[in-house]
Design a protein around this motif. Structure first.
Motif, PDB file in Angstrom:
ATOM      1  N   TYR A 123       0.931  -1.119   0.185  1.00 29.51           N
ATOM      2  CA  TYR A 123      -0.111   0.043   0.117  1.00 29.51           C
ATOM      3  C   TYR A 123       0.883   1.251   0.047  1.00 29.51           C
ATOM      4  O   TYR A 123       0.632   2.064  -0.799  1.00 29.51           O
ATOM      5  CB  TYR A 123      -0.947   0.093   1.211  1.00 29.51           C
ATOM      6  CG  TYR A 123      -1.484   1.238   1.778  1.00 29.51           C
ATOM      7  CD1 TYR A 123      -2.377   2.054   1.001  1.00 29.51           C
ATOM      8  CD2 TYR A 123      -0.810   2.109   2.843  1.00 29.51           C
ATOM      9  CE1 TYR A 123      -2.979   3.494   1.344  1.00 29.51           C
ATOM     10  CE2 TYR A 123      -1.434   3.146   3.286  1.00 29.51           C
ATOM     11  CZ  TYR A 123      -2.237   3.926   2.377  1.00 29.51           C
ATOM     12  OH  TYR A 123      -2.637   5.243   3.011  1.00 29.51           O
ATOM     13  N   THR A 124       1.879   1.188   0.698  1.00 32.00           N
ATOM     14  CA  THR A 124       2.740   2.453   0.842  1.00 32.00           C
ATOM     15  C   THR A 124       3.435   2.604  -0.211  1.00 32.00           C
ATOM     16  O   THR A 124       3.758   3.959  -0.913  1.00 32.00           O
ATOM     17  CB  THR A 124       3.664   2.187   2.030  1.00 32.00           C
ATOM     18  OG1 THR A 124       3.073   1.948   3.361  1.00 32.00           O
ATOM     19  CG2 THR A 124       4.471   3.477   2.174  1.00 32.00           C
ATOM     20  N   ALA A 125       3.881   1.575  -1.020  1.00 31.45           N
ATOM     21  CA  ALA A 125       4.904   1.611  -2.303  1.00 31.45           C
ATOM     22  C   ALA A 125       4.133   2.309  -3.242  1.00 31.45           C
ATOM     23  O   ALA A 125       4.279   2.838  -4.083  1.00 31.45           O
ATOM     24  CB  ALA A 125       5.423   0.200  -2.632  1.00 31.45           C
ATOM     25  N   ILE A 126       2.722   1.719  -3.328  1.00 31.69           N
ATOM     26  CA  ILE A 126       1.979   2.106  -4.546  1.00 31.69           C
ATOM     27  C   ILE A 126       1.042   3.390  -4.522  1.00 31.69           C
ATOM     28  O   ILE A 126       1.056   4.231  -5.144  1.00 31.69           O
ATOM     29  CB  ILE A 126       1.177   0.911  -4.793  1.00 31.69           C
ATOM     30  CG1 ILE A 126       1.635  -0.306  -5.242  1.00 31.69           C
ATOM     31  CG2 ILE A 126       0.084   1.529  -5.838  1.00 31.69           C
ATOM     32  CD1 ILE A 126       1.009  -1.544  -5.451  1.00 31.69           C
ATOM     33  N   CYS A 127       0.530   3.751  -3.118  1.00 31.10           N
ATOM     34  CA  CYS A 127      -0.298   4.901  -2.804  1.00 31.10           C
ATOM     35  C   CYS A 127       0.693   5.892  -2.652  1.00 31.10           C
ATOM     36  O   CYS A 127      -0.051   7.167  -2.508  1.00 31.10           O
ATOM     37  CB  CYS A 127      -1.254   4.577  -1.884  1.00 31.10           C
ATOM     38  SG  CYS A 127      -2.544   3.128  -2.396  1.00 31.10           S
ATOM     39  N   PRO A 129       4.499   6.534  -3.302  1.00 31.41           N
ATOM     40  CA  PRO A 129       5.618   6.327  -3.499  1.00 31.41           C
ATOM     41  C   PRO A 129       6.653   7.339  -3.185  1.00 31.41           C
ATOM     42  O   PRO A 129       8.065   6.728  -2.919  1.00 31.41           O
ATOM     43  CB  PRO A 129       5.520   6.264  -5.085  1.00 31.41           C
ATOM     44  CG  PRO A 129       4.176   6.832  -5.500  1.00 31.41           C
ATOM     45  CD  PRO A 129       3.576   6.685  -4.281  1.00 31.41           C
ATOM     46  N   LEU A 130       6.410   8.618  -3.144  1.00 33.29           N
ATOM     47  CA  LEU A 130       7.428   9.671  -2.626  1.00 33.29           C
ATOM     48  C   LEU A 130       7.815   9.552  -1.293  1.00 33.29           C
ATOM     49  O   LEU A 130       8.855  10.048  -1.182  1.00 33.29           O
ATOM     50  CB  LEU A 130       6.985  10.984  -3.145  1.00 33.29           C
ATOM     51  CG  LEU A 130       6.571  11.233  -4.767  1.00 33.29           C
ATOM     52  CD1 LEU A 130       6.196  12.473  -4.727  1.00 33.29           C
ATOM     53  CD2 LEU A 130       7.834  10.931  -5.507  1.00 33.29           C
ATOM     54  N   THR A 133      10.355   5.635   0.903  1.00 33.44           N
ATOM     55  CA  THR A 133      11.500   5.421   1.548  1.00 33.44           C
ATOM     56  C   THR A 133      11.622   5.884   3.012  1.00 33.44           C
ATOM     57  O   THR A 133      12.392   5.268   3.998  1.00 33.44           O
ATOM     58  CB  THR A 133      12.698   6.039   0.828  1.00 33.44           C
ATOM     59  OG1 THR A 133      12.414   7.441   0.791  1.00 33.44           O
ATOM     60  CG2 THR A 133      12.883   5.208  -0.496  1.00 33.44           C
ATOM     61  N   ASN A 134      10.611   6.819   3.373  1.00 29.79           N
ATOM     62  CA  ASN A 134      10.634   7.239   4.852  1.00 29.79           C
ATOM     63  C   ASN A 134       9.759   6.318   5.512  1.00 29.79           C
ATOM     64  O   ASN A 134      10.128   6.168   6.632  1.00 29.79           O
ATOM     65  CB  ASN A 134      10.575   8.617   4.739  1.00 29.79           C
ATOM     66  CG  ASN A 134      10.303   9.283   6.196  1.00 29.79           C
ATOM     67  OD1 ASN A 134      11.328   9.254   6.858  1.00 29.79           O
ATOM     68  ND2 ASN A 134       9.027   9.897   6.476  1.00 29.79           N
ATOM     69  N   LEU A 135       8.734   6.230   5.046  1.00 25.72           N
ATOM     70  CA  LEU A 135       7.557   5.445   5.773  1.00 25.72           C
ATOM     71  C   LEU A 135       7.969   3.975   6.140  1.00 25.72           C
ATOM     72  O   LEU A 135       7.772   3.198   7.081  1.00 25.72           O
ATOM     73  CB  LEU A 135       6.411   5.418   5.190  1.00 25.72           C
ATOM     74  CG  LEU A 135       5.449   6.804   4.973  1.00 25.72           C
ATOM     75  CD1 LEU A 135       4.233   6.613   4.096  1.00 25.72           C
ATOM     76  CD2 LEU A 135       5.228   7.106   6.402  1.00 25.72           C
ATOM     77  N   MET A 136       8.847   3.386   5.118  1.00 23.98           N
ATOM     78  CA  MET A 136       9.287   2.171   5.373  1.00 23.98           C
ATOM     79  C   MET A 136      10.875   1.837   5.287  1.00 23.98           C
ATOM     80  O   MET A 136      11.582   0.937   4.938  1.00 23.98           O
ATOM     81  CB  MET A 136       8.900   1.157   4.062  1.00 23.98           C
ATOM     82  CG  MET A 136       7.441   1.008   4.047  1.00 23.98           C
ATOM     83  SD  MET A 136       6.795   0.075   5.537  1.00 23.98           S
ATOM     84  CE  MET A 136       7.507  -1.560   5.333  1.00 23.98           C
TER      85      MET A 136
END
Length: 304
Positions: A123-127, A129-130, A133-136
């Protein structure tokens, strides 16, 4: 089981699935074959992700954790089952039984929560994307993975401790749980609540995450983007459907509603088939994993 009535070294009689009829002998060796494929597949997946620096990303780190859990899960019960079948022994020590229950329940619970973390990662990677790298970032990814292990282990401790807190009526035979003279209604309620938490909470996260992913895909203008996104998510969705499908059928109902044979079949499904299919699904649907494997195999041949 009451500690004052029984010593911890007392042996329990396991009522297994297989006898020594020709049909059951064939099924036993089939289980061993599936175990071998699962062991090799998950070992290769863990080593592949560890050795290939291109796979040192949150998605593949979580995949390596899933493979590690599957690897430990198949080693929890199958080797003991094979030893007992081949040696003719049907006994397991009290300590061995408690340890097996702890690891079995812990690993199943940990996988439930890890699959939810993997859905959140997609979800984080697709929704977003910018911000991905910070959220994950590695610290957060590692923390979420650690919580999956901790929550699963907590459930394993509860299950193991409560199972052995009852007196056993003098019976040594066990199928899924030890026969007890005590009222086990509270035990069943607690286990039922644990199963609901392990299934409903992660499933809610998975459904919410992929609902957002589908909405994001619908708003994508590129057909190539649609294909790439669904390819990325399809492996995880297949694993989730396979893993939770049987669990949702079996566990959100009191144990008095299942037969011992149903429990045995469910155990075999979770312990053998799912760990075997997971690495196959991810390797067949993931070009990066396939390329990394071919690269290592190519190096091995060139080294020869």
């Amino acid at each position: 089981m009451a500690w004052e009535n029984q010593t911890f070294n007392s042996d329990l009689l396991l009522l297994g699935i297989f006898n020594h009829s020709p049909t059951h002998t064939f099924l036993f060796f089939l289980v061993l074959a599936i175990f071998s494929v699962a062991f090799m597949g998950n070992s290769i997946m863990v080593l592949l992700i560890y050795l290939n620096t291109q796979l040192h990303t949150p998605m593949y780190f979580l995949l390596s954790q899933l493979s590690l859990m599957d690897l430990m899960l198949i080693c929890t019960t199958v080797p003991k089952m094979a030893f007992n079948y081949l040696s003719g022994s049907k006994y397991i020590s009290m300590a061995g039984c408690a340890t097996q229950i702890f690891f079995y329940v812990s690993l199943l619970g940990s996988e439930c929560f890890l699959l939810a973390v993997m859905a959140y990662d997609r979800y984080t990677a697709i929704c977003h994307p910018l911000r991905y790298t910070n959220l994950m970032r590695p610290q957060i990814c590692g923390l979420m993975s650690a919580f999956s292990w901790i929550l699963g282990s907590t459930d394993g401790i509860i299950d193991a401790v409560m199972t052995f807190s009852f007196s056993d009526c003098g019976s040594r035979e066990i199928t899924k749980k030890i026969l007890s003279c005590n009222d086990t209604s509270i035990f069943e309620e607690i286990i039922f609540i644990c199963c609901i938490v392990m299934i409903v909470f992660p499933v809610a996260i998975i459904i919410t995450s992929y609902a957002q992913v589908i909405l994001a895909v619908i708003h994508m203008g590129s057909g190539e983007g649609h294909c790439k996104t669904f390819t990325t998510c399809s492996s995880h969705l297949m694993v989730v459907g396979m893993y939770y499908g049987a669990g949702l059928f079996m566990y959100p109902q009191p144990t008095s509603y299942h037969s011992p044979m149903q429990d045995k079949i469910m155990s075999v499904f979770y312990t053998i088939l799912t760990p075997m299919l997971n690495p196959l699904i991810y390797s067949l649907h993931n070009k990066e994993v396939t390329r990394a494997l071919m690269k290592i195999l190519g190096k091995g041949k060139s080294g020869d």
